[in-house]
Design an enzyme around this catalytic site. Structure first.
Site, mmCIF file in Angstrom:
data_model
loop_
_atom_site.group_PDB
_atom_site.id
_atom_site.type_symbol
_atom_site.label_atom_id
_atom_site.label_comp_id
_atom_site.label_asym_id
_atom_site.label_seq_id
_atom_site.Cartn_x
_atom_site.Cartn_y
_atom_site.Cartn_z
ATOM 1 N N ILE A 1 0.848 -1.211 0.000
ATOM 2 C CA ILE A 1 0.000 0.000 0.000
ATOM 3 C C ILE A 1 0.877 1.252 0.000
ATOM 4 O O ILE A 1 0.579 2.249 -0.666
ATOM 5 C CB ILE A 1 -0.968 -0.018 1.211
ATOM 6 C CG1 ILE A 1 -1.775 -1.330 1.212
ATOM 7 C CG2 ILE A 1 -1.908 1.192 1.172
ATOM 8 C CD1 ILE A 1 -2.540 -1.597 2.502
ATOM 9 N N SER B 1 -7.487 -1.123 10.352
ATOM 10 C CA SER B 1 -8.081 -2.211 9.568
ATOM 11 C C SER B 1 -9.522 -2.454 10.007
ATOM 12 O O SER B 1 -9.866 -2.255 11.179
ATOM 13 C CB SER B 1 -7.246 -3.469 9.820
ATOM 14 O OG SER B 1 -7.903 -4.614 9.331
ATOM 15 N N TYR C 1 -2.413 -9.806 15.675
ATOM 16 C CA TYR C 1 -2.345 -8.750 14.651
ATOM 17 C C TYR C 1 -3.477 -7.746 14.862
ATOM 18 O O TYR C 1 -3.265 -6.534 14.882
ATOM 19 C CB TYR C 1 -2.434 -9.345 13.229
ATOM 20 C CG TYR C 1 -2.660 -8.280 12.184
ATOM 21 C CD1 TYR C 1 -1.608 -7.448 11.789
ATOM 22 C CD2 TYR C 1 -3.928 -8.049 11.626
ATOM 23 C CE1 TYR C 1 -1.813 -6.426 10.867
ATOM 24 C CE2 TYR C 1 -4.128 -7.037 10.713
ATOM 25 C CZ TYR C 1 -3.080 -6.232 10.328
ATOM 26 O OH TYR C 1 -3.284 -5.214 9.418
ATOM 27 N N LYS D 1 -3.672 -3.451 16.021
ATOM 28 C CA LYS D 1 -4.373 -2.326 15.364
ATOM 29 C C LYS D 1 -5.260 -1.592 16.378
ATOM 30 O O LYS D 1 -5.319 -0.367 16.383
ATOM 31 C CB LYS D 1 -5.205 -2.832 14.182
ATOM 32 C CG LYS D 1 -4.360 -3.310 13.020
ATOM 33 C CD LYS D 1 -3.491 -2.202 12.441
ATOM 34 C CE LYS D 1 -2.433 -2.715 11.493
ATOM 35 N NZ LYS D 1 -1.421 -1.714 11.140
ATOM 36 N N PHE E 1 -10.607 -1.744 4.350
ATOM 37 C CA PHE E 1 -11.313 -3.012 4.198
ATOM 38 C C PHE E 1 -10.346 -3.978 3.486
ATOM 39 O O PHE E 1 -9.242 -4.162 3.972
ATOM 40 C CB PHE E 1 -12.709 -2.780 3.590
ATOM 41 C CG PHE E 1 -13.632 -2.303 4.706
ATOM 42 C CD1 PHE E 1 -13.413 -1.070 5.335
ATOM 43 C CD2 PHE E 1 -14.618 -3.123 5.225
ATOM 44 C CE1 PHE E 1 -14.168 -0.669 6.441
ATOM 45 C CE2 PHE E 1 -15.384 -2.730 6.324
ATOM 46 C CZ PHE E 1 -15.154 -1.507 6.930
ATOM 47 N N LEU F 1 -6.985 -14.016 -0.511
ATOM 48 C CA LEU F 1 -7.699 -14.579 -1.660
ATOM 49 C C LEU F 1 -7.095 -14.171 -3.018
ATOM 50 O O LEU F 1 -6.855 -15.036 -3.864
ATOM 51 C CB LEU F 1 -9.179 -14.143 -1.594
ATOM 52 C CG LEU F 1 -10.055 -14.604 -2.748
ATOM 53 C CD1 LEU F 1 -10.148 -16.132 -2.786
ATOM 54 C CD2 LEU F 1 -11.454 -13.995 -2.647
ATOM 55 N N VAL G 1 -12.043 -22.683 -1.949
ATOM 56 C CA VAL G 1 -12.984 -21.691 -1.421
ATOM 57 C C VAL G 1 -13.344 -22.146 -0.016
ATOM 58 O O VAL G 1 -13.854 -23.255 0.180
ATOM 59 C CB VAL G 1 -14.253 -21.604 -2.314
ATOM 60 C CG1 VAL G 1 -15.287 -20.676 -1.688
ATOM 61 C CG2 VAL G 1 -13.884 -21.157 -3.721
ATOM 62 N N PHE G 2 -13.069 -21.271 0.969
ATOM 63 C CA PHE G 2 -13.259 -21.674 2.364
ATOM 64 C C PHE G 2 -14.723 -21.578 2.801
ATOM 65 O O PHE G 2 -15.117 -20.625 3.457
ATOM 66 C CB PHE G 2 -12.361 -20.837 3.279
ATOM 67 C CG PHE G 2 -10.882 -21.014 3.037
ATOM 68 C CD1 PHE G 2 -10.346 -22.280 2.786
ATOM 69 C CD2 PHE G 2 -10.017 -19.929 3.074
ATOM 70 C CE1 PHE G 2 -8.973 -22.455 2.568
ATOM 71 C CE2 PHE G 2 -8.651 -20.095 2.865
ATOM 72 C CZ PHE G 2 -8.132 -21.357 2.607
ATOM 73 N N ASP H 1 -12.697 -16.925 10.176
ATOM 74 C CA ASP H 1 -13.323 -16.091 9.136
ATOM 75 C C ASP H 1 -14.674 -15.574 9.603
ATOM 76 O O ASP H 1 -15.449 -16.316 10.215
ATOM 77 C CB ASP H 1 -13.551 -16.904 7.849
ATOM 78 C CG ASP H 1 -12.391 -16.768 6.874
ATOM 79 O OD1 ASP H 1 -11.582 -15.826 7.031
ATOM 80 O OD2 ASP H 1 -12.290 -17.621 5.965
#
Ligand code: NAD
Ligand code: WQD
Length: 335
Positions: free
Chosen positions: A13, A125, A150, A154, A178, A200, A217-218, A296
């Site tokens: 970024i 985040s 992590y 933040k 995001f 992803l 694909v989870f 997730d």
């Protein structure tokens, strides 16, 4: 000409943000320890912007190195990207994450205080919202205890900046990103994931390039349109431009700290992302449906009203551009 210090400016970024800062006439100095980037990114940034870039290879935990920079340059603001960012790695090495992300921030703030430099843009985040139940999430959605070290770094970073700014009359903007994806349209800079990607989009592009055999694909049993998770994917160039807007807003805001969601405001499922990738790039992806990945969340996307109205920023790129640019970048890497 305003001079901006960008920590972690050779990273994913950061590099895109440096390009946008230079395009808007800022004088930029990057400090990066190359822990997750390569020195050649400097030349790539210069190639896009047509301007030279000052780079100091140093660790932000090294206060002597930071002080030497602050004593030589009068910075008008700091954009702080330097941090570790892998959720799984943070579970295995929490101390390393607190050391780099929290101590690194403290080292930076201490130096800013000593040299009287205000105006900090901080990379936060959407992970701070956890599994929010009311969607889309606004900046006043309740912050939840993080699922990983992590995420905690933040939340702590935001808290530390809030305390510091309030008591020191210092200005800061917290940007809650995001899911940043894609690459510069020139395909000269992009994300450089080390080893097997967790995210992803790099997994998709590496599968399409034949580096990975297939994408899993989870989970497809979530309560969403097609059963797969929903995220708010934001093009990295749009995200970079939000930092330039935040810098000028920092100068004129009345309060010490403000916080903005940076997303498109639109959610896409994993299958929508895959289908778009296949369609815009004319590539067939080898994928299968697997079980859910632990940790997730089902779905999250941003309410972007505040960033649209106060920063005058909105995302220009859609998911098709994100997939096109991510693939062009990957193809350049495989050459
Ligand atoms: P990145 O790893 O590509 O870039 C980080 C850069 O910082 C790298 O160039 C690395 O070498 C450098 N760095 C790390 N620790 C350093 C230190 N102690 N001293 C000097 N340089 C150091 O990561 P990114 O994706 O560009 O993320 C930038 C920031 O945005 C991070 O703070 C990250 O937590 C945050 N963020 C990222 C995402 C994402 O999905 N990419 C989402 C939300 C927030
Ligand atoms: C997106 C979707 C997966 C890989 C992470 C961090 C977050 C933020 C951004 C920094 C999910 C699915 C993924 C795969 C899949 N980073 N997926 N197969 O988890 O939303 O966010 O990066 O702050 O903190 O947690 O991003 O790209 O890993 O996953 O199906 O091989 O893709 O289940 O639904 P995530 P992601």
């Amino acid at each position: 000409m305003k001079k901006i210090l960008v920590t972690g400016g050779l990273g994913y970024i950061g590099s895109h943000t440096v390009v946008e800062l230079q395009a808007e006439g800022y004088d930029v100095l990057v400090v990066d320890n190359l822990s997750n980037s390569k020195e050649e990114v400097k030349a790539r940034i210069e190639d896009i912007s047509g301007q030279s870039l000052e780079l100091q290879i140093a660790d932000i935990n090294d206060t002597n190195a930071l002080e030497s920079l602050f004593s030589k340059h009068q910075f008008d603001g700091v954009i702080h990207f330097a941090a570790h960012k892998a959720v799984g790695e943070s579970v295995e090495h929490p101390v390393m994450y607190y050391q780099n992300n929290v101590s690194g921030l403290i080292s930076l703030l201490g130096t800013m205080e000593k040299y009287g430099v205000s105006n900090l843009i901080f990379s936060s985040s959407c992970t701070v919202y956890g599994a929010a139940t009311d969607l889309p999430v606004t900046e006043s959605t309740q912050i939840q205890k993080a699922e990983s070290p992590y995420g905690t770094t933040k939340i702590l970073g935001e808290e530390i900046i809030n305390d510091f700014a309030k008591h020191k009359g210092f200005k800061s903007i917290l940007l809650r990103y995001f899911n940043p994806v894609g690459a510069h349209p020139s395909a000269k800079i992009g994300e450089l994931p080390l080893g097997v990607p967790n995210n992803l989009i790099p997994y998709i592009t590496q599968t399409a390039a034949g580096i990975r055999e297939k994408l899993t694909v989870f989970g497809d049993d979530y309560n969403t349109e097609d059963g797969t998770c929903v995220r708010d994917y934001i093009h990295v160039v749009d995200l970079a431009k939000a930092h330039v807007k935040a810098l000028s807003y920092c100068d004129k805001m009345s309060q010490n700290v403000d916080v903005f969601n940076v997303g498109t405001g639109k959610g896409n499922t994993v299958l929508e992302v895959i289908n778009t990738f296949e369609k815009v790039n004319g590539v067939k992806l080898n994928y299968t449906i697997g079980s859910r990945r632990g940790g997730d969340i089902e779905q999250i996307y941003a309410d972007t009203t505040k960033v649209n109205n106060l920063l005058g920023w909105s995302a220009k790129y859609g998911i098709a551009d994100m997939m096109k640019h991510a693939w062009a970048w990957q193809q350049g890497l495989s050459d």
